[in-house]
Motif scaffolding. Structure first.
Motif, PDB file in Angstrom:
ATOM      1  N   LYS A 275       9.027  -0.523  11.773  1.00 25.01           N
ATOM      2  CA  LYS A 275       9.198   0.824  11.235  1.00 25.01           C
ATOM      3  C   LYS A 275       8.351   1.019   9.981  1.00 25.01           C
ATOM      4  CE  LYS A 275      13.484   2.342  12.512  1.00 25.01           C
ATOM      5  NZ  LYS A 275      14.924   2.549  12.293  1.00 25.01           N
ATOM      6  N   ILE A 276       8.302  -0.002   9.156  1.00 22.70           N
ATOM      7  CA  ILE A 276       7.440   0.064   7.972  1.00 22.70           C
ATOM      8  C   ILE A 276       5.999   0.264   8.406  1.00 22.70           C
ATOM      9  CG2 ILE A 276       6.544  -1.227   6.000  1.00 22.70           C
ATOM     10  CD1 ILE A 276       9.194  -2.729   5.868  1.00 22.70           C
ATOM     11  N   ALA A 277       5.584  -0.541   9.390  1.00 26.58           N
ATOM     12  CA  ALA A 277       4.206  -0.458   9.883  1.00 26.58           C
ATOM     13  C   ALA A 277       3.880   0.949  10.376  1.00 26.58           C
ATOM     14  CB  ALA A 277       4.001  -1.473  11.005  1.00 26.58           C
ATOM     15  N   GLU A 278       4.789   1.495  11.122  1.00 27.81           N
ATOM     16  CA  GLU A 278       4.590   2.840  11.656  1.00 27.81           C
ATOM     17  C   GLU A 278       4.374   3.836  10.521  1.00 27.81           C
ATOM     18  OE1 GLU A 278       6.902   5.793  14.849  1.00 27.81           O
ATOM     19  OE2 GLU A 278       7.985   4.381  13.578  1.00 27.81           O
ATOM     20  N   LYS A 279       5.186   3.700   9.494  1.00 24.08           N
ATOM     21  CA  LYS A 279       5.127   4.639   8.368  1.00 24.08           C
ATOM     22  C   LYS A 279       3.787   4.574   7.652  1.00 24.08           C
ATOM     23  CE  LYS A 279       8.510   7.135   6.119  1.00 24.08           C
ATOM     24  NZ  LYS A 279       9.938   7.399   6.356  1.00 24.08           N
ATOM     25  N   ILE A 280       3.226   3.379   7.525  1.00 26.45           N
ATOM     26  CA  ILE A 280       1.929   3.272   6.836  1.00 26.45           C
ATOM     27  C   ILE A 280       0.779   3.276   7.840  1.00 26.45           C
ATOM     28  CG2 ILE A 280       2.899   2.063   4.842  1.00 26.45           C
ATOM     29  CD1 ILE A 280       1.773  -0.525   6.021  1.00 26.45           C
ATOM     30  N   GLU A 281       1.089   3.576   9.083  1.00 29.56           N
ATOM     31  CA  GLU A 281       0.082   3.699  10.148  1.00 29.56           C
ATOM     32  C   GLU A 281      -0.723   2.420  10.346  1.00 29.56           C
ATOM     33  OE1 GLU A 281      -1.434   7.520   8.609  1.00 29.56           O
ATOM     34  OE2 GLU A 281      -1.095   8.293  10.633  1.00 29.56           O
ATOM     35  N   TYR A 282       0.039   1.326  10.434  1.00 32.20           N
ATOM     36  CA  TYR A 282      -0.552   0.049  10.779  1.00 32.20           C
ATOM     37  C   TYR A 282       0.309  -0.559  11.891  1.00 32.20           C
ATOM     38  CZ  TYR A 282      -4.005  -0.634   7.046  1.00 32.20           C
ATOM     39  OH  TYR A 282      -5.106  -0.559   6.254  1.00 32.20           O
ATOM     40  N   THR A 283      -0.080  -1.754  12.302  1.00 24.67           N
ATOM     41  CA  THR A 283       0.802  -2.474  13.225  1.00 24.67           C
ATOM     42  C   THR A 283       1.565  -3.537  12.438  1.00 24.67           C
ATOM     43  OG1 THR A 283      -1.052  -3.898  13.763  1.00 24.67           O
ATOM     44  CG2 THR A 283      -0.537  -2.110  15.311  1.00 24.67           C
ATOM     45  N   ALA A 284       2.686  -3.950  12.996  1.00 25.56           N
ATOM     46  CA  ALA A 284       3.598  -4.827  12.260  1.00 25.56           C
ATOM     47  C   ALA A 284       2.944  -6.100  11.693  1.00 25.56           C
ATOM     48  CB  ALA A 284       4.787  -5.178  13.141  1.00 25.56           C
ATOM     49  N   PRO A 285       2.129  -6.807  12.477  1.00 25.65           N
ATOM     50  CA  PRO A 285       1.589  -8.065  11.942  1.00 25.65           C
ATOM     51  C   PRO A 285       0.758  -7.890  10.677  1.00 25.65           C
ATOM     52  CG  PRO A 285       1.325  -7.981  14.309  1.00 25.65           C
ATOM     53  CD  PRO A 285       1.782  -6.618  13.887  1.00 25.65           C
ATOM     54  N   MET A 286       0.201  -6.714  10.491  1.00 26.26           N
ATOM     55  CA  MET A 286      -0.575  -6.452   9.270  1.00 26.26           C
ATOM     56  C   MET A 286       0.218  -6.737   8.001  1.00 26.26           C
ATOM     57  SD  MET A 286      -3.595  -5.791   8.916  1.00 26.26           S
ATOM     58  CE  MET A 286      -3.440  -5.086   7.261  1.00 26.26           C
ATOM     59  N   ILE A 287       1.483  -6.393   8.054  1.00 26.95           N
ATOM     60  CA  ILE A 287       2.309  -6.540   6.854  1.00 26.95           C
ATOM     61  C   ILE A 287       2.316  -7.972   6.351  1.00 26.95           C
ATOM     62  CG2 ILE A 287       4.620  -6.161   5.894  1.00 26.95           C
ATOM     63  CD1 ILE A 287       5.044  -4.057   8.024  1.00 26.95           C
ATOM     64  N   TYR A 288       2.174  -8.900   7.294  1.00 26.29           N
ATOM     65  CA  TYR A 288       2.223 -10.315   6.913  1.00 26.29           C
ATOM     66  C   TYR A 288       0.979 -10.759   6.160  1.00 26.29           C
ATOM     67  CZ  TYR A 288       6.360 -10.560   9.805  1.00 26.29           C
ATOM     68  OH  TYR A 288       7.605 -10.351  10.306  1.00 26.29           O
ATOM     69  N   GLU A 289      -0.031  -9.892   6.102  1.00 23.38           N
ATOM     70  CA  GLU A 289      -1.179 -10.172   5.257  1.00 23.38           C
ATOM     71  C   GLU A 289      -0.867  -9.873   3.793  1.00 23.38           C
ATOM     72  OE1 GLU A 289      -4.189 -11.277   6.574  1.00 23.38           O
ATOM     73  OE2 GLU A 289      -3.216 -11.336   8.549  1.00 23.38           O
ATOM     74  N   TYR A 290       0.201  -9.106   3.601  1.00 19.81           N
ATOM     75  CA  TYR A 290       0.524  -8.673   2.237  1.00 19.81           C
ATOM     76  C   TYR A 290       1.807  -9.301   1.707  1.00 19.81           C
ATOM     77  CZ  TYR A 290      -3.114  -5.282   3.170  1.00 19.81           C
ATOM     78  OH  TYR A 290      -4.315  -4.693   3.466  1.00 19.81           O
ATOM     79  N   TYR A 291       2.764  -9.554   2.611  1.00 16.58           N
ATOM     80  CA  TYR A 291       4.004 -10.218   2.214  1.00 16.58           C
ATOM     81  C   TYR A 291       4.301 -11.324   3.219  1.00 16.58           C
ATOM     82  CZ  TYR A 291       4.636  -6.300  -0.925  1.00 16.58           C
ATOM     83  OH  TYR A 291       4.462  -5.377  -1.918  1.00 16.58           O
ATOM     84  N   THR A 292       4.802 -12.426   2.722  1.00 17.84           N
ATOM     85  CA  THR A 292       4.985 -13.584   3.609  1.00 17.84           C
ATOM     86  C   THR A 292       5.935 -13.266   4.752  1.00 17.84           C
ATOM     87  OG1 THR A 292       6.756 -14.476   2.259  1.00 17.84           O
ATOM     88  CG2 THR A 292       4.536 -15.224   1.745  1.00 17.84           C
ATOM     89  N   ASN A 293       6.963 -12.492   4.472  1.00 16.40           N
ATOM     90  CA  ASN A 293       7.885 -12.074   5.537  1.00 16.40           C
ATOM     91  C   ASN A 293       8.781 -10.952   5.007  1.00 16.40           C
ATOM     92  OD1 ASN A 293       9.616 -13.406   3.821  1.00 16.40           O
ATOM     93  ND2 ASN A 293       9.707 -15.240   5.078  1.00 16.40           N
ATOM     94  N   LYS A 294       9.751 -10.596   5.818  1.00 15.22           N
ATOM     95  CA  LYS A 294      10.610  -9.482   5.433  1.00 15.22           C
ATOM     96  C   LYS A 294      11.326  -9.763   4.111  1.00 15.22           C
ATOM     97  CE  LYS A 294      14.108  -6.381   7.343  1.00 15.22           C
ATOM     98  NZ  LYS A 294      15.088  -6.154   8.428  1.00 15.22           N
ATOM     99  N   GLU A 295      11.768 -10.992   3.949  1.00 14.49           N
ATOM    100  CA  GLU A 295      12.459 -11.354   2.720  1.00 14.49           C
ATOM    101  C   GLU A 295      11.572 -11.133   1.502  1.00 14.49           C
ATOM    102  OE1 GLU A 295      14.335 -15.226   3.043  1.00 14.49           O
ATOM    103  OE2 GLU A 295      14.887 -15.076   0.917  1.00 14.49           O
TER     104      GLU A 295
END
Lengths: 199, 199
Positions: free
Chosen positions: B38-58
DNA sequence: GTAAATAATTTAACACCGTTAGACAAAGTT
DNA sequence: AACTTTGTCTAACGGTGTTAAATTATTTAC
């Protein structure tokens, strides 16, 4: 034919087994580890079976909540009825509540929405920017103490924090008392503690 | 070549975007609705991208916790520094804390492990078996009041409950103070409230 | 005792979740 | 122009709660 009865008893029995299995899992691994499939495994069934007994996972949690309230009520009543004077009774009641919270930590967490996950961040902030660092300044001033680590300061800080956090939590997880009553409690408690700092 | 800088700023920017998106989702739908996808959708990326910026959800939760502490600290400090006397300062500090809890409810829940899910069960139990019904008996006796619904009784009950629940919660989600200090706080607070019932 | 009806239980699937590995294309470097 | 790095996505794994359909077991009726 009482076989209807027998079957009903059997069904009632597996209902209890489900609850017990859930409680065991939570005691062993915490709430975040509780899953329908794990419960099923524990009672040697498959997951969908559970839905014959409880409408869904929340139904199981509700049942556990109910059990928790029953248990807490018993403990408190038992404690109260061991004493005669209301003063002693109140001491005993809240001590029983306190003990319940830690003896039956899992029940308590469920009943009152206490999560564990969260992480202590305060240590990486400079003291003067933490709630503790900020609030202990006037506390120390009133008590005439210079060391923020002094146990007397710490105790008073936690007293303030406990009452405010307690009242907040109660109001977040369930609408507690009315706003009027909340304001009253907050004001009374704060001024009461503040007064106690001066002697 | 300052393009390294520019790129670094861009990366920093999406880090912030991720956090903001997460915060928005939580404000709109609550913590249980927060997901990486859902975060990914909001910033118009795909989910795995987030892991480039934060190690995980925690990691994201940790960042939000940090932001929450910063904000709470600011509010408390600001409140304190509006007054001169320590008494007024303490009033203001804890009022600011209270307001933060409801203005920034989502932050508060994350920081101090306050869950909402749970359900009010007490209403289906007979009053004399609920914590409220049990504890208000000696309270009414001491106050010379017969009606358990009387606001004065209710206020006192919530005062007891708040401090005990607050202290319990603090000790469950993070090891709070030492057992020694806890016992001290509990005893002081209980006897303090009990004394206040008699006049 | 066998056939039909009912109940109990399971398998398979759906839509979601956090997370990781591998593919692929764009950009930067040499 | 070739090579390397970076950014991004697709596909997948193993997990979640939950539902529908298929299957097995049990009870009922004849």
């Amino acid at each position: 034919m009482g076989s209807k009865e027998r079957i009903h008893r059997l069904k009632e029995n597996t209902k209890v087994n489900i609850i017990n299995a859930a409680h065991e899992i939570v005691k062993e691994e915490g709430w975040q580890a509780l899953s329908m499939r794990k419960i099923a495994e524990k009672i040697e069934y498959t997951a969908p079976m559970i839905y014959e007994y409880y409408t869904n996972k929340e139904g199981i949690l509700l049942e556990l909540t109910k059990k928790g309230y029953l248990l807490l009520g018993e403990r408190m009543k038992e404690a109260r009825d061991r004493y005669e004077t209301p003063e002693e009774q109140l001491d005993a009641i809240w001590l029983a509540y306190w003990n319940f919270a830690f003896d039956e930590k899992e029940y308590y967490q469920l009943m009152f929405g206490v999560q564990v996950n969260c992480c202590v961040i305060e240590d990486l902030l400079p003291l003067e920017s933490t709630p503790y660092g900020i609030a202990t300044v006037p506390i120390m001033q009133l008590m005439g103490i210079g060391d923020p680590e002094d146990d007397r300061v710490c105790t008073k800080y936690y007293t303030y924090w406990s009452i405010v956090h307690g009242l907040v939590s109660i109001n977040i997880v369930r609408k507690g008392a009315s706003d009027e009553i909340n304001r009253q409690i907050l004001k009374d408690a704060i001024t009461g503690i503040t007064r106690s700092l001066k002697n």
